[in-house]
Design an enzyme around this catalytic site. Structure first.
Site, short mmCIF file in Angstrom:
data_model
loop_
_atom_site.label_atom_id
_atom_site.label_comp_id
_atom_site.label_asym_id
_atom_site.label_seq_id
_atom_site.Cartn_x
_atom_site.Cartn_y
_atom_site.Cartn_z
N SER A 85 0.69 -1.10 0.05
CA SER A 85 -0.04 -0.01 -0.12
C SER A 85 0.94 1.16 0.04
O SER A 85 1.58 1.60 -0.84
CB SER A 85 -1.22 -0.08 1.03
OG SER A 85 -1.84 1.02 1.09
N HIS A 188 -8.48 1.30 -0.72
CA HIS A 188 -8.38 0.36 -1.84
C HIS A 188 -9.39 0.02 -2.25
O HIS A 188 -9.71 -1.33 -2.74
CB HIS A 188 -7.23 -0.63 -1.61
CG HIS A 188 -5.96 -0.09 -1.21
ND1 HIS A 188 -4.81 0.36 -2.09
CD2 HIS A 188 -5.15 -0.31 -0.13
CE1 HIS A 188 -3.93 0.76 -1.53
NE2 HIS A 188 -3.98 0.34 -0.24
#
Length: 298
Positions: A85, A188
C-alpha cells in the site's frame, strides 16, 4: 536474493520512532522531511497517541519517512524492492523512481486526499483470517464489499461501509476469524475514487526515473520496468486492491531467500513466515535490529 519491503498503514504504533532518534543524523533528516509534509514527524513518531497517528493524513507520511530513514540507517543494496500500500511509495524512492522529496510530497497529498475521501461516507476495513479463500471472497462479494487487500497466507481484508461490514460480521465465512481494523476508511476500494484524481493532478509535474532495482507492483505482483508505468500504478493503487499474495508469489518465483522489513516492521515478515516458507526474515523495529539485518545481508 534479498528483498527489502516497506509496510503499510496500520503498522505504526505510539512512540515507535523514539529509539531511532539516537542514531546520528536521523533527527535532522526527519526534521527536514517534516518541512516537506507539513507535519512534525518527530513528535508524531515519539509522543503522539494511537488515535492521533491513526489519522490517515498523518499515518501515511509518517510511515514513508520511517521506512526511508531506516533504509538509510541500514545501508543495504537489495536485489528486489516492494511496499505494501503506502509502503510502495517508499519502495519507489529506494528504487530511484522518485526522489525522497518527491515521494514525501506525493504521500502528503495521498494521505490528505484519502482522509477527505474517507470522510464522505462512514467506511472501514475488516481482516479475515483463515477460511477457504473462494468462500471468503464469495462472502465479501455477497455483502457488496471489496477484497481490498489480498495478503496471502490466509489473510484477506474486506473494505466497505460500516453497515456492510456489520452484515458481513453476522454472516462470516466458515472457519474464518474477523478482526475490525483500526483504520479511518475503506482504502483500496471505489470509496477512494476522489483521492485518485487528486493524486493524479499532484503527480502531473513529476518526471519519474526508471527503477535501478527490480521493483514489484501491488496491482499484480509483477516487476515494473519503467518509472512512468510505476507512477501510474501508484496513482491507481489508491482505489484498487493490494495483491500482496501476488507479490509474494513473484518473490518466490524469483528465488528470494532473505527479507528485511523496514521500520515499523513486523506485519510483512509475519506474512512471509507463513507464505514464503524457508525465507529468512528480519523486521526492523528498533535500532537493535540493525545488527541482525546486516548479518542477513552478508
Amino acid at each position: 536474493m534479498l528483498v527489502l519491503v516497506a509496510p503499510g498503514q496500520g503498522a505504526q504504533t505510539p512512540g515507535f520512532l523514539t529509539p531511532w532518534l539516537e542514531l546520528p543524523g536521523l533527527s535532522d533528516r526527519l526534521a527536514a522531511w517534516s518541512e516537506i509534509v507539513g507535519l512534525d514527524l518527530i513528535a508524531y513518531g515519539t509522543t503522539a497517541g494511537a488515535d492521533e497517528i491513526r489519522d490517515t493524513a498523518i499515518a501515511q507520511p509518517l510511515l514513508v519517512a520511517a521506512a526511508l530513514a531506516s533504509a538509510e540507517a541500514l545501508g543495504a543494496t537489495p536485489d528486489l524492492l516492494a511496499g505494501h500500500s503506502v509502503g510502495e511509495l517508499a519502495a519507489a524512492a529506494l528504487a530511484g523512481v522518485l526522489t525522497p522529496e518527491q515521494a514525501l510530497t506525493l504521500v502528503r497529498e495521498r494521505g490528505q486526499a484519502m482522509a477527505k475521501a474517507a470522510a464522505i461516507t462512514e467506511t472501514g476495513m475488516t481482516a479475515v483470517l483463515g477460511g477457504v479463500e473462494d468462500e471468503v471472497l464469495a462472502a465479501i462479494d455477497r455483502h457488496g464489499l471489496t477484497p481490498a487487500n489480498i495478503n496471502g497466507a490466509g489473510q484477506i481484508v474486506a473494505g466497505g461501509t460500516l453497515e456492510q461490514l456489520a452484515a458481513f460480521k453476522d454472516d462470516a465465512p466458515a472457519r474464518a476469524r474477523l478482526i475490525p481494523l483500526s483504520v479511518a476508511g475503506a482504502f483500496h476500494t471505489t470509496h477512494m475514487a476522489p483521492a485518485v484524481e487528486h493524486l493524479r493532478a499532484a503527480a502531473a509535474t513529476i518526471v519519474p526515473a526508471d527503477p535501478r532495482v527490480k521493483l514489484l507492483s501491488n496491482a499484480d505482483g509483477q516487476v515494473v520496468t519503467t518509472g512512468a508505468e510505476l507512477l501510474q500504478r501508484l496513482i491507481g493503487q489508491v482505489s484498487n486492491p493490494v495483491r500482496w499474495d501476488s507479490c509474494m508469489a513473484t518473490m518466490a518465483g524469483l528465488g528470494v531467500t532473505r527479507m528485511i522489513e523496514l521500520l515499523p516492521g513486523g506485519t510483512l515478515t509475519g506474512l512471509a513466515k507463513r507464505g514464503l516458507k524457508g525465507v529468512e526474515t528480519v523486521a526492523l523495529k528498533t535500532p537493535d535490529d540493525l545488527d541482525a539485518a546486516r548479518e542477513l545481508i552478508k
